[in-house]
Design an enzyme around this catalytic site. Structure first.
Site, PDB file in Angstrom:
ATOM      1  CG  HIS A   1      -0.413   0.240   2.511  1.00 39.13           C
ATOM      2  ND1 HIS A   1      -0.267  -0.654   3.615  1.00 39.13           N
ATOM      3  CD2 HIS A   1      -0.251   1.472   3.121  1.00 39.13           C
ATOM      4  CE1 HIS A   1       0.376   0.011   4.597  1.00 39.13           C
ATOM      5  NE2 HIS A   1       0.200   1.255   4.514  1.00 39.13           N
TER       6      HIS A   1
ATOM      7  CG  ASP B   1       0.380  -4.152   2.875  1.00 36.14           C
ATOM      8  OD1 ASP B   1       1.043  -3.908   1.714  1.00 36.14           O
ATOM      9  OD2 ASP B   1      -0.093  -3.247   3.496  1.00 36.14           O
TER      10      ASP B   1
ATOM     11  CB  SER C   1       2.583   2.030   6.395  1.00 36.33           C
ATOM     12  OG  SER C   1       1.404   2.086   7.008  1.00 36.33           O
TER      13      SER C   1
END
Length: 239
Positions: free
Chosen positions: A75, A113, A193
């Protein structure tokens, strides 16, 4: 005196002084107290290991896993394409600078991810001429394994714009591991992230993908590096 009362009192005083301009130092002290409550500290020198292995993107984090090779999230990497220039370098009070061009982006084929970026070795902007990526970062090694209650640290760039792209470290413990998912209670925020989850030997256990930004939360998540995931990453490290 109750610690929560102290923090609330300091916060109220900070609001007052921000309006009156009496003492800006109180605001900074309040922030330091709040960070201490979360077991979060600002990294002062990003030129030493393990901090020189954690790189800053415009709104997220990544970390070095080998020659010209960075791990982050899908992402995060979805906002980039081959040829884009990124500020893939450690940042902070003593950041070493350098902007690099992306050579390839390889997403993990499963639902996890994880994304692997390979970048050009020489900086294309900012920093000394001929700036070499690998001479100014240090790659992490994989941890052999991990278990519940192990102490961990998360290093990254939470709220990067608000924090002027400074690097922070938070500490906590592993709460559960199930298949490829690792849950931990170290405090994280937007911008974390792509941060590495490290054990006490500064070996990488996994990569942060999300959390709820709450002190003591056991639901902050990372992709746990299983043998299959390690194998995928290893195949995409530039030789």
């Amino acid at each position: 005196m109750n610690k929560n009362i102290v923090i609330k009192s300091m916060a109220a005083l900070a609001i007052l002084t921000s309006v009156t301009g009496i003492n800006a130092a109180v605001v900074e002290e309040t922030q330091q107290i709040a960070n201490a409550e979360k077991n979060v500290t600002q990294v002062k020198d990003t030129n030493i290991f393990p901090y020189n292995g954690v790189v800053s993107f415009k709104d997220a984090t990544g970390f070095v896993i080998g020659k010209n090779t960075i791990i982050t999230n899908k992402h995060v990497s979805k906002d980039y394409k081959v040829g884009d220039r990124i500020t893939a370098h450690p940042n902070g009070d003593k950041g070493n600078g350098g902007i690099y061009k992306i050579k390839s982006i390889s997403d993990y084929p499963g639902d996890e991810d994880i994304s692997v970026m390979n970048i050009e070795e020489q900086a294309v902007e900012r920093g000394p001429k001929g700036f070499n990526f690998n001479e100014n970062v240090q790659a992490f090694n994989f941890a052999k394994d991990a278990k519940v209650d192990d102490k961990i640290k998360v290093i990254g760039y939470p709220l990067p714009a608000q924090n002027s792209f400074k690097q922070f470290e938070s500490t906590g413990t592993i709460k559960r591991i199930k298949d490829n998912i690792l849950n931990f209670d170290a405090y994280i925020e937007p911008g974390n992230s792509g941060s590495p989850v490290l054990n006490s030997n500064n070996e990488v256990i996994g990569v942060v993908y999300g959390g709820i930004g709450k002190i003591g939360s056991e639901y902050n998540g990372a992709v746990y590096f299983t043998p299959q995931i390690k194998d995928f990453i290893q195949k995409h490290i530039e030789q």
